[in-house]
Design a protein around this motif. Sequence first.
Motif, PDB file in Angstrom:
ATOM      1  N   ASP A  30       1.141  -1.118   0.226  1.00 46.90           N
ATOM      2  CA  ASP A  30      -0.223  -0.267  -0.162  1.00 46.90           C
ATOM      3  C   ASP A  30       0.329   0.621   0.045  1.00 46.90           C
ATOM      4  N   SER A  73      -0.530   4.055   0.634  1.00 49.56           N
ATOM      5  CA  SER A  73      -0.469   5.478   0.822  1.00 49.56           C
ATOM      6  C   SER A  73       0.927   5.451   2.104  1.00 49.56           C
ATOM      7  N   THR A  92       1.654  10.872   0.592  1.00 51.35           N
ATOM      8  CA  THR A  92       0.632  11.756   0.812  1.00 51.35           C
ATOM      9  C   THR A  92      -0.109  10.867  -0.653  1.00 51.35           C
ATOM     10  N   TYR A  93      -1.256  11.733  -0.579  1.00 51.80           N
ATOM     11  CA  TYR A  93      -2.033  12.000  -2.019  1.00 51.80           C
ATOM     12  C   TYR A  93      -1.590  12.926  -2.732  1.00 51.80           C
ATOM     13  N   LEU A 122       1.974  11.949  -4.264  1.00 52.49           N
ATOM     14  CA  LEU A 122       1.737  10.764  -5.638  1.00 52.49           C
ATOM     15  C   LEU A 122       1.408  11.582  -7.142  1.00 52.49           C
TER      16      LEU A 122
END
Length: 170
Positions: free
Chosen positions: A152, A154, A158-159, A162
């Motif tokens: 994973d 994430s 962080t978003y 990414l």
Amino acid sequence: ANSPLTNIMDAAIFPALAKMVSGLQGVLAGGHYLHCEVLWQLVKKAWDDYPLDRIARAFVHHSQVAAAIYACDGGDEFVQERNGLSFGVRKACRLDYGDGEDGGAALDLTSIEPRERVAKGVIVEEVQDGLDLEGGADNKLKYAVPNMEQHDISEHLTYDELAFIAGDVA
């Protein structure tokens, strides 16, 4: 890890270009030093003349280095093995001319017109999920693409990070 093996430019492209420039320097200047502007022109010529299929194969090789590092849990023990840096890339790749024709197909020799075909990249013939799709089990790469579904990302990024990596920054 910060290693030349993980940098495609250091591992493949720069050494090949340096060899090409050295060859041109030997022909043009008898091995003598070149003035900066002349050297720059030779570097640009080497870059322009470097075959795209070799660059494409370098990226396939790079993916094999990454898969080997992953298989060694982040280590580089694979380098110490016999043929540790031989991943089967030349056998698994065939030329792609960008014209929809098979790079391995025989050329039509009945035409009088010479036809210059310039490779635009490579097509990787590979065994996927244990199924030999191309009928050439000898042409497979040494390492399979790692299954990343178990990770994973994430948990680590962080978003926004990414999105930045993916180039989705507005």
